[in-house]
Design a protein around this motif. Structure first.
Motif, PDB file in Angstrom:
ATOM      1  N   GLY A 145       0.776  -1.204  -0.072  1.00 34.96           N
ATOM      2  CA  GLY A 145       0.178   0.036   0.032  1.00 34.96           C
ATOM      3  C   GLY A 145       0.797   1.325  -0.119  1.00 34.96           C
ATOM      4  N   PHE A 146       1.741   1.331   0.720  1.00 36.60           N
ATOM      5  CA  PHE A 146       2.775   2.365   0.866  1.00 36.60           C
ATOM      6  C   PHE A 146       3.506   2.598  -0.585  1.00 36.60           C
ATOM      7  CE2 PHE A 146       3.880   2.139   5.482  1.00 36.60           C
ATOM      8  CZ  PHE A 146       2.720   2.550   5.896  1.00 36.60           C
ATOM      9  N   VAL A 147       4.030   1.707  -1.232  1.00 33.01           N
ATOM     10  CA  VAL A 147       4.699   1.752  -2.454  1.00 33.01           C
ATOM     11  C   VAL A 147       3.476   2.134  -3.511  1.00 33.01           C
ATOM     12  CG1 VAL A 147       5.659   0.417  -4.258  1.00 33.01           C
ATOM     13  CG2 VAL A 147       6.132  -0.005  -2.053  1.00 33.01           C
ATOM     14  N   ARG A 148       2.348   1.617  -3.323  1.00 30.43           N
ATOM     15  CA  ARG A 148       1.388   2.000  -4.349  1.00 30.43           C
ATOM     16  C   ARG A 148       0.891   3.636  -4.177  1.00 30.43           C
ATOM     17  NH1 ARG A 148      -4.558   1.736  -4.847  1.00 30.43           N
ATOM     18  NH2 ARG A 148      -5.069   1.247  -7.062  1.00 30.43           N
ATOM     19  N   GLY A 149       1.113   4.111  -2.986  1.00 23.55           N
ATOM     20  CA  GLY A 149       0.663   5.500  -2.737  1.00 23.55           C
ATOM     21  C   GLY A 149       1.828   6.291  -2.787  1.00 23.55           C
ATOM     22  N   GLY A 150       2.948   6.070  -3.552  1.00 29.51           N
ATOM     23  CA  GLY A 150       4.124   6.983  -3.854  1.00 29.51           C
ATOM     24  C   GLY A 150       5.175   7.224  -2.842  1.00 29.51           C
ATOM     25  N   ILE A 151       4.883   6.627  -1.471  1.00 35.93           N
ATOM     26  CA  ILE A 151       5.745   6.710  -0.295  1.00 35.93           C
ATOM     27  C   ILE A 151       7.065   6.092  -0.958  1.00 35.93           C
ATOM     28  CG2 ILE A 151       6.518   6.225   1.892  1.00 35.93           C
ATOM     29  CD1 ILE A 151       3.924   7.918   1.476  1.00 35.93           C
ATOM     30  N   PRO A 152       8.206   6.953  -0.732  1.00 33.43           N
ATOM     31  CA  PRO A 152       9.764   6.487  -1.088  1.00 33.43           C
ATOM     32  C   PRO A 152       9.975   5.223  -0.692  1.00 33.43           C
ATOM     33  CG  PRO A 152       9.879   8.964  -0.582  1.00 33.43           C
ATOM     34  CD  PRO A 152       8.335   8.448  -0.196  1.00 33.43           C
ATOM     35  N   LEU A 153      10.942   4.724  -1.325  1.00 30.17           N
ATOM     36  CA  LEU A 153      11.102   3.096  -1.003  1.00 30.17           C
ATOM     37  C   LEU A 153      11.878   2.774   0.332  1.00 30.17           C
ATOM     38  CD1 LEU A 153      10.669   0.238  -2.240  1.00 30.17           C
ATOM     39  CD2 LEU A 153      12.743   0.446  -3.331  1.00 30.17           C
ATOM     40  N   GLY A 154      12.629   3.796   0.519  1.00 28.57           N
ATOM     41  CA  GLY A 154      13.677   3.933   1.729  1.00 28.57           C
ATOM     42  C   GLY A 154      12.764   3.936   2.870  1.00 28.57           C
ATOM     43  N   VAL A 155      11.633   4.881   2.902  1.00 28.00           N
ATOM     44  CA  VAL A 155      10.852   5.295   4.025  1.00 28.00           C
ATOM     45  C   VAL A 155       9.993   3.941   4.318  1.00 28.00           C
ATOM     46  CG1 VAL A 155       8.997   6.609   4.786  1.00 28.00           C
ATOM     47  CG2 VAL A 155      10.807   7.662   3.446  1.00 28.00           C
ATOM     48  N   THR A 156       9.688   3.351   3.132  1.00 30.21           N
ATOM     49  CA  THR A 156       8.650   2.295   3.199  1.00 30.21           C
ATOM     50  C   THR A 156       9.398   0.866   3.920  1.00 30.21           C
ATOM     51  OG1 THR A 156       7.403   3.139   1.325  1.00 30.21           O
ATOM     52  CG2 THR A 156       7.146   0.768   2.100  1.00 30.21           C
ATOM     53  N   PHE A 157      10.756   0.887   3.387  1.00 31.31           N
ATOM     54  CA  PHE A 157      11.528  -0.307   4.270  1.00 31.31           C
ATOM     55  C   PHE A 157      11.634  -0.165   5.611  1.00 31.31           C
ATOM     56  CE2 PHE A 157      13.601  -1.357  -0.063  1.00 31.31           C
ATOM     57  CZ  PHE A 157      13.159  -2.626  -0.156  1.00 31.31           C
ATOM     58  N   ALA A 158      11.923   1.228   5.976  1.00 28.30           N
ATOM     59  CA  ALA A 158      11.994   1.611   7.437  1.00 28.30           C
ATOM     60  C   ALA A 158      10.831   1.032   8.115  1.00 28.30           C
ATOM     61  CB  ALA A 158      12.206   3.070   7.886  1.00 28.30           C
ATOM     62  N   PHE A 159       9.839   1.144   7.679  1.00 27.31           N
ATOM     63  CA  PHE A 159       8.364   0.817   8.319  1.00 27.31           C
ATOM     64  C   PHE A 159       8.373  -1.015   8.358  1.00 27.31           C
ATOM     65  CE2 PHE A 159       4.743  -1.538   7.328  1.00 27.31           C
ATOM     66  CZ  PHE A 159       3.618  -1.548   8.618  1.00 27.31           C
ATOM     67  N   LEU A 160       8.866  -1.422   7.253  1.00 26.78           N
ATOM     68  CA  LEU A 160       8.877  -2.911   6.912  1.00 26.78           C
ATOM     69  C   LEU A 160       9.696  -3.509   7.823  1.00 26.78           C
ATOM     70  CD1 LEU A 160       7.645  -5.279   5.120  1.00 26.78           C
ATOM     71  CD2 LEU A 160       9.719  -4.966   3.664  1.00 26.78           C
ATOM     72  N   ILE A 161      10.792  -3.005   8.031  1.00 32.25           N
ATOM     73  CA  ILE A 161      11.892  -3.435   8.923  1.00 32.25           C
ATOM     74  C   ILE A 161      11.457  -3.448  10.353  1.00 32.25           C
ATOM     75  CG2 ILE A 161      14.294  -3.236   9.812  1.00 32.25           C
ATOM     76  CD1 ILE A 161      14.718  -2.125   6.945  1.00 32.25           C
ATOM     77  N   THR A 162      10.838  -2.170  10.811  1.00 26.45           N
ATOM     78  CA  THR A 162      10.636  -2.204  12.246  1.00 26.45           C
ATOM     79  C   THR A 162       9.466  -2.697  12.702  1.00 26.45           C
ATOM     80  OG1 THR A 162      11.864   0.070  12.083  1.00 26.45           O
ATOM     81  CG2 THR A 162      10.306  -0.545  14.143  1.00 26.45           C
ATOM     82  N   SER A 163       8.543  -2.794  11.879  1.00 23.75           N
ATOM     83  CA  SER A 163       7.236  -3.356  12.281  1.00 23.75           C
ATOM     84  C   SER A 163       7.255  -4.852  13.024  1.00 23.75           C
ATOM     85  CB  SER A 163       6.129  -3.562  11.044  1.00 23.75           C
ATOM     86  OG  SER A 163       4.800  -3.913  11.490  1.00 23.75           O
ATOM     87  N   PRO A 164       7.639  -5.786  12.461  1.00 25.56           N
ATOM     88  CA  PRO A 164       7.801  -7.206  12.948  1.00 25.56           C
ATOM     89  C   PRO A 164       8.784  -7.156  14.257  1.00 25.56           C
ATOM     90  CG  PRO A 164       9.165  -7.190  11.016  1.00 25.56           C
ATOM     91  CD  PRO A 164       8.341  -5.960  11.059  1.00 25.56           C
ATOM     92  N   LEU A 165       9.688  -6.526  14.234  1.00 27.07           N
ATOM     93  CA  LEU A 165      10.813  -6.085  15.110  1.00 27.07           C
ATOM     94  C   LEU A 165      10.267  -5.964  16.422  1.00 27.07           C
ATOM     95  CD1 LEU A 165      14.207  -5.184  13.698  1.00 27.07           C
ATOM     96  CD2 LEU A 165      13.366  -7.535  13.882  1.00 27.07           C
ATOM     97  N   VAL A 166       9.285  -4.770  16.569  1.00 26.63           N
ATOM     98  CA  VAL A 166       9.104  -4.005  17.785  1.00 26.63           C
ATOM     99  C   VAL A 166       7.616  -3.661  17.728  1.00 26.63           C
ATOM    100  CG1 VAL A 166       9.635  -2.203  19.481  1.00 26.63           C
ATOM    101  CG2 VAL A 166      11.448  -2.948  17.968  1.00 26.63           C
ATOM    102  N   ASN A 167       6.783  -4.147  18.798  1.00 27.64           N
ATOM    103  CA  ASN A 167       5.496  -3.993  18.714  1.00 27.64           C
ATOM    104  C   ASN A 167       4.907  -3.917  20.255  1.00 27.64           C
ATOM    105  OD1 ASN A 167       4.381  -6.495  19.514  1.00 27.64           O
ATOM    106  ND2 ASN A 167       5.212  -7.097  17.332  1.00 27.64           N
ATOM    107  N   GLU A 168       3.845  -3.255  20.590  1.00 22.74           N
ATOM    108  CA  GLU A 168       3.385  -3.082  21.997  1.00 22.74           C
ATOM    109  C   GLU A 168       3.131  -4.214  22.610  1.00 22.74           C
ATOM    110  OE1 GLU A 168      -0.469  -2.806  19.493  1.00 22.74           O
ATOM    111  OE2 GLU A 168       1.655  -2.504  19.287  1.00 22.74           O
TER     112      GLU A 168
END
Length: 325
Positions: free
Chosen positions: A99-122
């Protein structure tokens, strides 16, 4: 949120199919049913929502705004913090990535989310506090966020957009054409929905086979690989324990909250906490099922670069954890 999905999976596996609790096959099948339904729901919701957003906000302007304006790294921090706020495993994060890629978000910013999301959550944070204390939890959170930010910045500088698959490029082109038509005709949301719906179905048809294959592999690993299988390879006396733990973790597949009890067992057996946490990060951030899902949106070269950089950052984090703690 998805408790009803777990209840449905339990009912199908143990009542309808009559399989035994704790058996390898029943664990694998339960995992497959639960994750398939959960991820497909997420995929549908995210793609449909991004379709509505894309119909109103020019993709090229969003991309240009985020790429050209100076945020001094805050966009990567925000993406990583958003990853912390989303309680998803690596495979569940992939729909948001699309969804981020389709929305035009830069790839590096999208990767920052993709990496952090599974590693750290509440959920993982709550368990971490109970198992290892506040100090270790803070270091774990900060290291996870920094890992996502640094990896995202490096990947953005490498200009890797050319290694997205033709399917992604076609999706982006279609989204731009749809948006131009919406703007030109000044359509209402009700008028836009049929076109958005058609595009959602088209994207789902392209992604679903990869989703199911990746989850099937994850289910087999979840059901048939014993939790203590890798412990003998993480000797506290080995200087290479951290990279070995990280690499051996990749074939496994669990979310952070699921693997934390394993980490506690490893630490209780004398394995340094940095080595154990590197193992955890490898399990949740380098899973083979995630790679199978990403194959639809990334070429093998981009997947290799992505996983290689994340592996390096996890190894460095593991050594730093051992030094600090």
């Amino acid at each position: 949120m998805f408790n009803w999905v777990q209840n449905l999976a339990d009912w199908l596996v143990y009542s309808v199919f009559g399989l035994q609790h704790g058996a390898h096959l029943s664990d694998a099948l339960n995992f497959f049913i639960y994750d398939s339904i959960k991820i497909l729901i997420l995929l549908f919701v995210v793609i449909f929502f991004m379709g509505i957003v894309n119909s109103y906000f020019p993709i090229d302007k969003v991309r240009n705004f985020l790429s050209k304006n100076k945020f001094y790294g805050l966009e990567y921090l925000m993406a990583s913090l958003f990853g912390v706020a989303t309680p998803f495993c690596s495979c569940s994060s992939v729909p948001l990535f699309i969804g981020f890629v389709r929305g035009g978000i830069p790839l590096g910013v999208t990767f920052a989310f993709l990496i952090t999301s599974p590693l750290v959550n509440e959920v993982a944070i709550g368990l971490f506090v109970g198992l290892f204390g506040i100090k270790t939890t803070i270091i774990y959170i900060v290291s996870g966020v920094i890992l996502g930010m640094v990896s995202g910045i490096i990947l953005q500088q490498l200009k890797l957009e050319q290694f997205l698959t033709p399917w992604v490029k076609e999706v982006l082109a279609n989204a731009q054409r749809e948006q131009d038509a919406f703007i030109a005709e000044k359509q209402t949301l009700k008028q836009r929905l049929p076109i958005i719906w058609t595009e959602v179905i088209k994207i789902l048809k392209g992604v679903v086979p990869y989703v199911l294959l990746g989850i099937a592999i994850g289910g087999l690993m979840h059901g048939f690989i014993p939790e203590g299988f890798f412990e003998k390879y993480m000797s506290k006396d080995s200087p290479f324990a951290v990279p070995i733990a990280t690499i051996l973790a990749a074939p496994m597949y669990m979310n952070a909250s699921g693997v934390l009890p394993v980490v506690q067992v490893l630490v209780s057996k004398g394995i340094p906490i940095g080595t154990a946490i590197a193992f955890m990060m490898g399990v949740v951030g380098l899973s083979l099922p995630e790679a199978m899902l990403l194959k639809k949106v990334m070429t093998l070269k981009l997947i290799g670069i992505f996983f290689g950089l994340v592996t390096l950052c996890i190894i460095i984090s593991g050594y730093l954890f051992n030094l600090i703690l």
